[in-house]
Motif scaffolding. Structure first.
Motif, PDB file in Angstrom:
ATOM      1  N   GLY A  12       0.920  -1.329  -0.094  1.00 17.56           N
ATOM      2  CA  GLY A  12      -0.100   0.050   0.040  1.00 17.56           C
ATOM      3  C   GLY A  12       0.913   1.210  -0.003  1.00 17.56           C
ATOM      4  O   GLY A  12       2.002   1.321  -0.546  1.00 17.56           O
ATOM      5  N   ASN A  13       0.354   2.288   0.585  1.00 19.95           N
ATOM      6  CA  ASN A  13       0.917   3.632   0.528  1.00 19.95           C
ATOM      7  C   ASN A  13       2.337   3.513   1.430  1.00 19.95           C
ATOM      8  O   ASN A  13       3.321   4.147   0.833  1.00 19.95           O
ATOM      9  CB  ASN A  13       0.081   4.755   1.091  1.00 19.95           C
ATOM     10  N   CYS A  14       2.347   2.673   2.390  1.00 19.67           N
ATOM     11  CA  CYS A  14       3.951   2.905   3.198  1.00 19.67           C
ATOM     12  C   CYS A  14       4.812   2.174   2.329  1.00 19.67           C
ATOM     13  O   CYS A  14       5.957   2.582   2.246  1.00 19.67           O
ATOM     14  CB  CYS A  14       3.520   2.242   4.316  1.00 19.67           C
ATOM     15  N   ASP A  57       0.258  -9.079  -1.564  1.00 21.49           N
ATOM     16  CA  ASP A  57      -1.007  -8.206  -1.467  1.00 21.49           C
ATOM     17  C   ASP A  57      -1.998  -9.165  -1.951  1.00 21.49           C
ATOM     18  O   ASP A  57      -1.961 -10.288  -2.230  1.00 21.49           O
ATOM     19  CB  ASP A  57      -0.817  -6.981  -2.368  1.00 21.49           C
ATOM     20  N   LYS A  62      -2.218  -5.214  -8.180  1.00 17.68           N
ATOM     21  CA  LYS A  62      -0.883  -5.468  -7.688  1.00 17.68           C
ATOM     22  C   LYS A  62      -0.358  -6.765  -7.581  1.00 17.68           C
ATOM     23  O   LYS A  62       1.076  -6.957  -7.789  1.00 17.68           O
ATOM     24  CB  LYS A  62      -0.870  -4.732  -6.147  1.00 17.68           C
ATOM     25  N   PRO A  95      -3.531 -14.816   1.628  1.00 13.97           N
ATOM     26  CA  PRO A  95      -4.690 -14.974   2.018  1.00 13.97           C
ATOM     27  C   PRO A  95      -5.284 -13.630   2.340  1.00 13.97           C
ATOM     28  O   PRO A  95      -4.973 -12.725   2.842  1.00 13.97           O
ATOM     29  CB  PRO A  95      -4.773 -15.867   2.930  1.00 13.97           C
ATOM     30  N   VAL A  96      -6.638 -13.704   2.127  1.00 12.26           N
ATOM     31  CA  VAL A  96      -7.479 -12.450   2.476  1.00 12.26           C
ATOM     32  C   VAL A  96      -7.865 -12.245   3.782  1.00 12.26           C
ATOM     33  O   VAL A  96      -7.560 -11.187   4.284  1.00 12.26           O
ATOM     34  CB  VAL A  96      -8.818 -12.139   1.532  1.00 12.26           C
ATOM     35  N   LEU A 134      -0.111  -4.191   6.512  1.00 10.95           N
ATOM     36  CA  LEU A 134      -1.352  -4.398   6.311  1.00 10.95           C
ATOM     37  C   LEU A 134      -2.355  -3.308   6.859  1.00 10.95           C
ATOM     38  O   LEU A 134      -1.960  -2.654   7.665  1.00 10.95           O
ATOM     39  CB  LEU A 134      -1.898  -5.807   7.069  1.00 10.95           C
ATOM     40  N   TYR A 145       0.566 -13.717   9.210  1.00 13.28           N
ATOM     41  CA  TYR A 145       1.653 -13.339   8.663  1.00 13.28           C
ATOM     42  C   TYR A 145       2.609 -13.564   9.871  1.00 13.28           C
ATOM     43  O   TYR A 145       3.844 -13.918   9.285  1.00 13.28           O
ATOM     44  CB  TYR A 145       1.745 -11.946   7.985  1.00 13.28           C
ATOM     45  N   LEU A 186       3.793   2.059  14.334  1.00 16.11           N
ATOM     46  CA  LEU A 186       5.297   2.858  13.980  1.00 16.11           C
ATOM     47  C   LEU A 186       4.843   4.408  14.331  1.00 16.11           C
ATOM     48  O   LEU A 186       3.535   5.119  14.030  1.00 16.11           O
ATOM     49  CB  LEU A 186       5.380   2.901  12.361  1.00 16.11           C
ATOM     50  N   ASP A 188       5.305   8.190  13.493  1.00 12.15           N
ATOM     51  CA  ASP A 188       5.631   9.132  12.124  1.00 12.15           C
ATOM     52  C   ASP A 188       6.942  10.106  12.475  1.00 12.15           C
ATOM     53  O   ASP A 188       7.245  10.512  13.810  1.00 12.15           O
ATOM     54  CB  ASP A 188       4.615  10.005  11.792  1.00 12.15           C
ATOM     55  N   SER A 222      -6.376   4.916   2.056  1.00 10.90           N
ATOM     56  CA  SER A 222      -7.340   3.733   2.278  1.00 10.90           C
ATOM     57  C   SER A 222      -7.443   3.202   3.635  1.00 10.90           C
ATOM     58  O   SER A 222      -8.398   2.808   4.330  1.00 10.90           O
ATOM     59  CB  SER A 222      -7.393   2.777   1.462  1.00 10.90           C
ATOM     60  N   GLU A 223      -6.347   3.521   4.431  1.00 11.45           N
ATOM     61  CA  GLU A 223      -5.964   3.361   5.780  1.00 11.45           C
ATOM     62  C   GLU A 223      -6.975   4.169   6.798  1.00 11.45           C
ATOM     63  O   GLU A 223      -7.345   3.628   7.741  1.00 11.45           O
ATOM     64  CB  GLU A 223      -4.568   3.326   6.122  1.00 11.45           C
ATOM     65  N   ASP A 294       1.051  11.179   4.714  1.00 10.42           N
ATOM     66  CA  ASP A 294       0.698  10.100   5.452  1.00 10.42           C
ATOM     67  C   ASP A 294       1.938   9.233   5.238  1.00 10.42           C
ATOM     68  O   ASP A 294       2.888   8.932   6.187  1.00 10.42           O
ATOM     69  CB  ASP A 294      -0.448   9.495   5.466  1.00 10.42           C
TER      70      ASP A 294
HETATM   71  N1  LIG Z   1       2.354   7.330   8.293  1.00 10.51           N
HETATM   72  C1  LIG Z   1       1.973   6.058   8.046  1.00 10.51           C
HETATM   73  O1  LIG Z   1       1.539   5.771   7.175  1.00 10.51           O
HETATM   74  C2  LIG Z   1       1.813   5.205   9.472  1.00 10.51           C
HETATM   75  C3  LIG Z   1       2.169   5.287  10.560  1.00 10.51           C
HETATM   76  C4  LIG Z   1       2.021   4.461  11.387  1.00 10.51           C
HETATM   77  C5  LIG Z   1       1.301   3.352  11.245  1.00 10.51           C
HETATM   78  N2  LIG Z   1       0.919   2.814   9.978  1.00 10.51           N
HETATM   79  C6  LIG Z   1       0.386   1.755   9.667  1.00 10.51           C
HETATM   80  O2  LIG Z   1       0.838   0.963   8.454  1.00 10.51           O
HETATM   81  C7  LIG Z   1      -0.152  -0.022   7.914  1.00 10.51           C
HETATM   82  C8  LIG Z   1      -0.133   0.394   6.205  1.00 10.51           C
HETATM   83  O3  LIG Z   1      -0.644   1.710   6.061  1.00 10.51           O
HETATM   84  P1  LIG Z   1      -0.701   2.012   4.557  1.00 10.51           P
HETATM   85  O4  LIG Z   1      -1.106   3.618   4.527  1.00 10.51           O
HETATM   86  O5  LIG Z   1       0.260   1.690   3.630  1.00 10.51           O
HETATM   87  O6  LIG Z   1      -2.144   1.266   4.366  1.00 10.51           O
HETATM   88  P2  LIG Z   1      -2.775   1.069   2.784  1.00 10.51           P
HETATM   89  O7  LIG Z   1      -4.146   0.721   3.079  1.00 10.51           O
HETATM   90  O8  LIG Z   1      -2.516   1.940   2.037  1.00 10.51           O
HETATM   91  O9  LIG Z   1      -2.033  -0.443   2.294  1.00 10.51           O
HETATM   92  C9  LIG Z   1      -2.394  -1.710   2.954  1.00 10.51           C
HETATM   93  C10 LIG Z   1      -2.147  -2.866   1.938  1.00 10.51           C
HETATM   94  O10 LIG Z   1      -2.316  -4.192   2.468  1.00 10.51           O
HETATM   95  C11 LIG Z   1      -2.999  -4.898   1.369  1.00 10.51           C
HETATM   96  N3  LIG Z   1      -3.874  -5.778   2.022  1.00 10.51           N
HETATM   97  C12 LIG Z   1      -5.074  -5.987   2.775  1.00 10.51           C
HETATM   98  N4  LIG Z   1      -5.216  -7.352   3.077  1.00 10.51           N
HETATM   99  C13 LIG Z   1      -4.201  -8.032   2.638  1.00 10.51           C
HETATM  100  C14 LIG Z   1      -3.871  -9.319   3.074  1.00 10.51           C
HETATM  101  N5  LIG Z   1      -4.569 -10.347   3.585  1.00 10.51           N
HETATM  102  N6  LIG Z   1      -2.634  -9.896   2.725  1.00 10.51           N
HETATM  103  C15 LIG Z   1      -1.794  -9.113   1.810  1.00 10.51           C
HETATM  104  N7  LIG Z   1      -2.136  -7.617   1.849  1.00 10.51           N
HETATM  105  C16 LIG Z   1      -3.386  -7.189   2.085  1.00 10.51           C
HETATM  106  C17 LIG Z   1      -4.174  -3.897   0.630  1.00 10.51           C
HETATM  107  O11 LIG Z   1      -4.358  -4.351  -0.695  1.00 10.51           O
HETATM  108  C18 LIG Z   1      -3.143  -2.725   0.603  1.00 10.51           C
HETATM  109  O12 LIG Z   1      -2.217  -2.565  -0.560  1.00 10.51           O
HETATM  110  C19 LIG Z   1      -1.601   0.519   8.802  1.00 10.51           C
HETATM  111  O13 LIG Z   1      -1.787  -0.648   9.512  1.00 10.51           O
HETATM  112  C20 LIG Z   1      -1.312   1.717   9.293  1.00 10.51           C
HETATM  113  O14 LIG Z   1      -1.954   1.858  10.537  1.00 10.51           O
HETATM  114  C21 LIG Z   1       1.267   3.671   8.853  1.00 10.51           C
END
Ligand SMILES: NC(=O)c1ccc[n+]([C@@H]2O[C@H](COP(=O)([O-])OP(=O)(O)OC[C@H]3O[C@@H](n4cnc5c(N)ncnc54)[C@H](O)[C@@H]3O)[C@@H](O)[C@H]2O)c1
Length: 350
Positions: A12-14, A57, A62, A95-96, A134, A145, A186, A188, A222-223, A294
């Motif tokens: 995802g975005n991170c 993913d 993806k 797995p979903v 996730l 996982y 995490l 930020d 989407s988070e 983010d």
């Molecule tokens: N600054 C930050 O972005 C930040 C800070 C602290 C914590 N976090 C945590 O990091 C995590 C990720 O954030 P994000 O913004 O990248 O989220 P995101 O929603 O952009 O990405 C999540 C990804 O997980 C995938 N996914 C969903 N179910 C799955 C599964 N069963 N198996 C494999 N992949 C699966 C989705 O398709 C998506 O690509 C979140 O839990 C968020 O709380 C993020």
């Protein structure tokens, strides 16, 4: 320097910010010339020493794609800051489980390709560190996982707010097999929790008595949508505990994500309100707004976490790595002050 071999769970975005960041800083040699990083080198490792060797993913835009391409697929909306060359690492279908919530079911398009054997992929790719990225509502998937990392003999970093490194039973399982684990949730680089804690610390150090304070967030990734449905309470608990730990006395504290605004894209706006009393109980108040993006906000800290995990692996540390958990996560096994977390981490990486 050898490479640090990581596997990403969730592209995802991170993940996008992390992979783009490696390219963005690749040619940078001098700390004073590259802004945006806390440490250009850590434990002798540069960000370019981080190598993604496996990724998982469930989204059909993806899965099956080279990771360098998958990070730019919808619904990811982290900004593009770097070109990413083909890596020959293709995203596997995992797995979903509970990866998709009610609010994200129209946002994540689940692939119908067959699921990979995750533990086998981790073993065959020789992934030293599994990074859990996730959605926060994917509690069962996060645990599943974690189990795969244990089977494969990989260490584990839990970026999500679910309790893994701070949970005794998981920490003991990693300890038993001689591997490190770090988490949870995490912090930020310039996030609302850090800013809130720093402000409260500054005010209380100067003799101000804080009576009440809150921190409210709106985001467009989407988070943020998933949080709205499934993890609002969890995030509120984790953030509130972390913010409370900055004050040497009790005050009314509320800190937590609140809402989703789609047009913000990957931006996050955080609002802070602080009420207190200074000299002779004279009232004072602060109203503040912080605007950040983010995913990039996680990049610098993730670089530090990955390199510090490599140090933990090289030192043969097992179980929760407290100096790392305290430095980089909102919910470590024990809360500590910012100062002692910084000191522990500096000692650990030196
Ligand atoms: N600054 C930050 O972005 C930040 C800070 C602290 C914590 N976090 C945590 O990091 C995590 C990720 O954030 P994000 O913004 O990248 O989220 P995101 O929603 O952009 O990405 C999540 C990804 O997980 C995938 N996914 C969903 N179910 C799955 C599964 N069963 N198996 C494999 N992949 C699966 C989705 O398709 C998506 O690509 C979140 O839990 C968020 O709380 C993020």
């Amino acid at each position: 320097m050898s490479k640090i071999r990581i596997a990403l769970v969730g592209v995802g975005n991170c993940a996008s910010a992390l992979i783009q960041g490696i390219e963005y800083y690749r040619e940078c040699e001098r700390q004073e010339e590259c802004f945006g990083l806390r440490h250009l080198f850590l434990g002798g490792f540069h960000p370019r020493d981080i190598q993604v060797v496996a990724a998982f993913d469930i989204d059909n835009r993806k899965v099956g794609k080279d990771i360098s391409e998958a990070i730019f697929a919808q619904p990811n909306n982290a900004p593009k800051v770097a070109d990413t060359p083909s890596s020959n690492v293709f995203v596997h279908k995992g797995p979903v489980l509970d990866g998709v919530g009610e609010y994200t079911k129209n946002v994540i398009h689940v692939s119908d390709l067959p699921e990979a054997n995750v533990a086998t992929v981790l073993k065959e790719s020789d992934a030293e560190i599994v990074i859990n990225l996730l959605p926060s509502g994917a509690v069962k998937a996060s645990e599943w996982y974690t189990e795969q990392a244990l089977i494969a003999g990989s260490s584990f970093v839990n970026v999500t707010p679910n309790f893994i490194a701070s949970d005794d039973s998981w920490a003991k399982r990693f300890e038993t097999i001689g591997l490190p684990v770090a988490g949870d949730d995490l912090i930020d680089q310039v996030g609302s929790t850090t800013l809130h804690k720093t402000l409260l610390k500054l005010l209380s150090m100067n003799g101000v008595r804080i009576m009440q304070t809150y921190q409210l967030d709106v985001g467009g990734g989407s988070e943020s949508l998933d949080t709205l449905e499934r993890t609002k309470d969890l995030k509120r608990t984790v953030k509130t505990k972390s913010v409370e730990s900055a004050l040497p006395y009790k005050a009314e504290v509320v800190a937590g994500s609140t809402d989703y605004v789609d047009f913000l894209q990957n931006r996050r706006d955080s609002y802070f309100w602080i009420r207190g009393e200074h000299f002779c109980n004279i009232p004072m108040q602060i109203d503040l707004k912080l605007s950040t993006v983010d995913a990039p906000n996680a990049g610098s800290v993730l670089f530090d976490v990955i390199r510090a995990m490599k140090i933990a692996l090289d030192k043969g540390i097992s179980g929760s790595v407290m100096p790392l958990c305290a430095y980089a996560f909102k919910h470590p096994p024990q809360q500590t002050s910012i100062e002692s977390a910084e000191k522990m981490f500096a000692d650990f990486i030196s």
